[in-house]
Design an enzyme around this catalytic site. Structure first.
Site, short mmCIF file in Angstrom:
data_model
loop_
_atom_site.label_atom_id
_atom_site.label_comp_id
_atom_site.label_asym_id
_atom_site.label_seq_id
_atom_site.Cartn_x
_atom_site.Cartn_y
_atom_site.Cartn_z
N HIS A 24 0.42 -10.91 2.50
CA HIS A 24 -0.42 -10.45 1.38
C HIS A 24 -1.09 -9.12 1.72
O HIS A 24 -2.15 -8.80 1.18
CB HIS A 24 -1.49 -11.48 1.00
CG HIS A 24 -0.95 -12.86 0.80
ND1 HIS A 24 -0.56 -13.34 -0.42
CD2 HIS A 24 -0.71 -13.85 1.70
CE1 HIS A 24 -0.11 -14.58 -0.29
NE2 HIS A 24 -0.18 -14.91 1.00
N SER A 72 -0.10 20.60 1.21
CA SER A 72 -0.44 20.72 -0.20
C SER A 72 -0.71 22.18 -0.51
O SER A 72 -1.22 22.92 0.32
CB SER A 72 -1.69 19.88 -0.49
OG SER A 72 -2.34 20.36 -1.64
N LYS A 128 -4.19 18.54 3.77
CA LYS A 128 -3.18 17.50 3.51
C LYS A 128 -1.94 17.63 4.38
O LYS A 128 -1.47 18.70 4.68
CB LYS A 128 -2.72 17.57 2.04
CG LYS A 128 -3.74 17.12 1.03
CD LYS A 128 -4.06 15.64 1.11
CE LYS A 128 -2.94 14.75 0.61
NZ LYS A 128 -2.66 14.96 -0.81
N GLU A 131 8.48 9.06 1.41
CA GLU A 131 8.29 8.98 -0.05
C GLU A 131 9.61 9.20 -0.78
O GLU A 131 9.94 8.51 -1.74
CB GLU A 131 7.27 10.00 -0.52
CG GLU A 131 5.84 9.64 -0.17
CD GLU A 131 4.88 10.74 -0.54
OE1 GLU A 131 4.08 10.53 -1.46
OE2 GLU A 131 4.92 11.82 0.06
#
Ligand code: ARG
Length: 506
Positions: A194, A315, A321, A328
């Site tokens: 979970h 970024s 970033k 991804e």
């Protein structure tokens, strides 16, 4: 009354796209001497007008199915040799065809082959060039064959090679995983259910979970390859052929392990492509699940892993970033592969037997799946092998903070005679106490622990340590470092059998 005219003919035929004369009925120019016909195919004499330009573009597959050229040449060569062996084709014709196909192979390899939209598909393109090179012998190649059994053969041959390449990539990925797993066979991390801290495991054990998935993927490809590797050629359009053919000879020459026997099924079946794409979808899903955790774990919140800068981007607006683009994209690319599976399933769903032009639409999804998977496997292997640094301290700390050894304490009480449900309850109260004090279970003093059960002795701290917890799960498949190392060794032995064998099913 004069007999009604059969269909209105335009007084003047529309101009041919690309210019030049169109062959008139009964007076077809010699293809060796004539420039390429605008309407491809030997069926052109059946038609009263040339194909419209829009139709030509809509109909053509040559811009993508030229990838099948090597398979098409191999299939044609085997077909021609068989026709010679059965007495259909003369030795001189076979020699001319062999020379022509070799020339074409060279032209294609050097990028000199003139791929033209008007030649519709790879099959016509090769045949027309062969006819330019070999004259009548080239025109005889299509005896006892149809593009229907030809294309099915080409796709199977091509896919067999693609499966072997992907299987090798999977083997490489597994080796990278095994290497990393061995280095971290004893590195403690929290295992989750979970997405909540559940029990301590080792990072090596976690990685071996993915190895188990990729091992199944290899099995699936090997199994699917057996059904890919069957020969449709000889089925001709759908009913077989009246010429004497030797299908087994062609199968042997092309390395097919069996015939796709029923001619109606053989030209229309695309199960093999769907099976492959289903297996590929599962690989993509496994990669995507792994990628998802890398995205999560590389955030400062988790900080379990660092991805090397070369696999990340920055970024354009936020200077701090560092984005995990590789995982991804791996996660995102799975959508394409799964989408391609859906496309193939829907493509086949309502097709009447036997061949329909719908089947031309099988190629782009299939090619895209192979390309996407190849790219994804390559970069993930590189990432695992060279770009993934776990932070053992952070992982250990996360396991400690999550009361991951609570089950071990309950098991300890059970071994002392307490029924499991009562032990569960006692430990639940101990966890609440530790939470109140803001410490770990192993930091509770003995008298505090004894307050929850008098069965607690001073040997309890042995089971409360993370190392003790993982070491106790010492059975096949358990997370004990000893077992993780055993699993790695077993996987290496299994992989050794794959060496050089592709999917290993031949
Ligand atoms: N380009 C076609 C395909 O990909 C080849 C087979 C065409 N056969 C036919 N009867 N039109 O399926």
């Amino acid at each position: 009354m004069p007999a009604p005219k059969k269909g209105a003919r335009p007084a003047k035929r529309p101009a041919r796209p690309g210019g030049g004369r169109r062959a008139s009925r009964g007076l077809r120019p010699d293809p060796v001497a004539a420039p390429p016909l605008p309407r491809s195919g030997t069926w052109s004499s059946r038609f009263a007008e040339p194909m419209s330009e829009r139709m030509q573009r809509f109909n053509a597959s040559v811009l993508f199915d030229r990838r099948l050229a090597d398979a098409d040449l191999a299939g044609s060569l085997a077909h021609a040799r068989m026709l010679h062996a059965t007495g259909v084709l003369s030795a001189a014709d076979l020699a001319a065809i062999e020379r022509g196909l070799a020339t074409i192979g060279g032209e294609i390899a050097r990028g000199e082959f003139a791929w033209k939209l008007e030649n519709e598909d790879v099959h016509f393109s090769v045949e027309r060039r062969l006819t330019e090179l070999a004259g009548d012998a080239g025109k005889r190649l299509h005896t006892a064959r149809s593009r229907n059994d030809q294309v099915a053969t080409d796709v199977r041959l091509w896919l067999r090679g693609a499966i072997d390449a992907i299987a090798s990539q999977l083997v490489a990925l597994r080796h990278a995983l095994l290497d990393l797993a061995l280095r971290h066979a004893a590195t403690i991390m929290p295992g989750f259910t979970h997405l909540q801290v559940a029990q301590p495991v080792t990072f090596g054990h976690y990685l071996m979970a993915f190895d188990a998935m990729f091992a199944r993927d290899l099995e699936r490809f090997a199994d699917c390859r057996r059904r890919v590797n069957r020969l449709p050629l000889g089925s001709a359009a759908l009913a077989g052929t009246g010429f004497p053919i030797d299908r087994m000879r062609v199968a042997r020459e092309l390395g097919f392990e069996a015939l796709a026997e029923n001619s109606i099924d053989a030209v229309s079946d695309r199960d093999f492509a769907i099976e492959f794409n289903a297996a590929a979808s599962l690989v993509s899903i496994h990669l995507s699940r792994f990628a998802e955790e890398l995205v999560l774990w590389s955030t400062p919140r988790f900080g379990f892993v660092t991805l090397a800068d070369r696999f990340c981007t920055g970024s354009s607006i936020m200077p701090q970033k560092k984005n995990p683009d590789v995982p991804e994209l791996v996660r995102g690319k799975s959508a394409r592969v799964i989408g391609n599976l859906t496309a193939l399933l829907v493509l086949m769903k309502a097709q009447p037997l036997a061949y329909n032009k719908d089947n031309q639409e099988d190629k782009e999804p299939l090619f895209d799946t192979v390309d996407t998977l190849a790219d994804t496997l390559a970069i993930m292997t590189e990432l695992v092998a060279t770009g993934l640094t776990p932070d053992a301290e952070r992982m250990r700390e996360a396991a400690r903070e999550g009361y991951a050894t609570a089950t071990d304490l309950a098991d300890y009480l059970v071994r002392k005679g307490l029924p499991f449900r009562d032990a569960h309850d006692a430990v639940a109260r101990a966890v609440r106490e530790a939470e109140t004090r803001g410490c770990g279970l192993e930091e509770l003093p003995l008298d505090a622990l004894r307050a929850f059960s008098p069965l607690v002795g001073d040997d309890v701290y042995g089971v409360l340590t993370l190392e003790g917890s993982v070491a106790s799960r010492d059975h096949p498949g358990g997370t004990a470092p000893r077992q993780v190392r055993r699993a790695i060794a077993a996987a290496r032995r299994e992989l050794a059998r794959h060496r050089g064998g592709g999917a290993g099913a031949r």
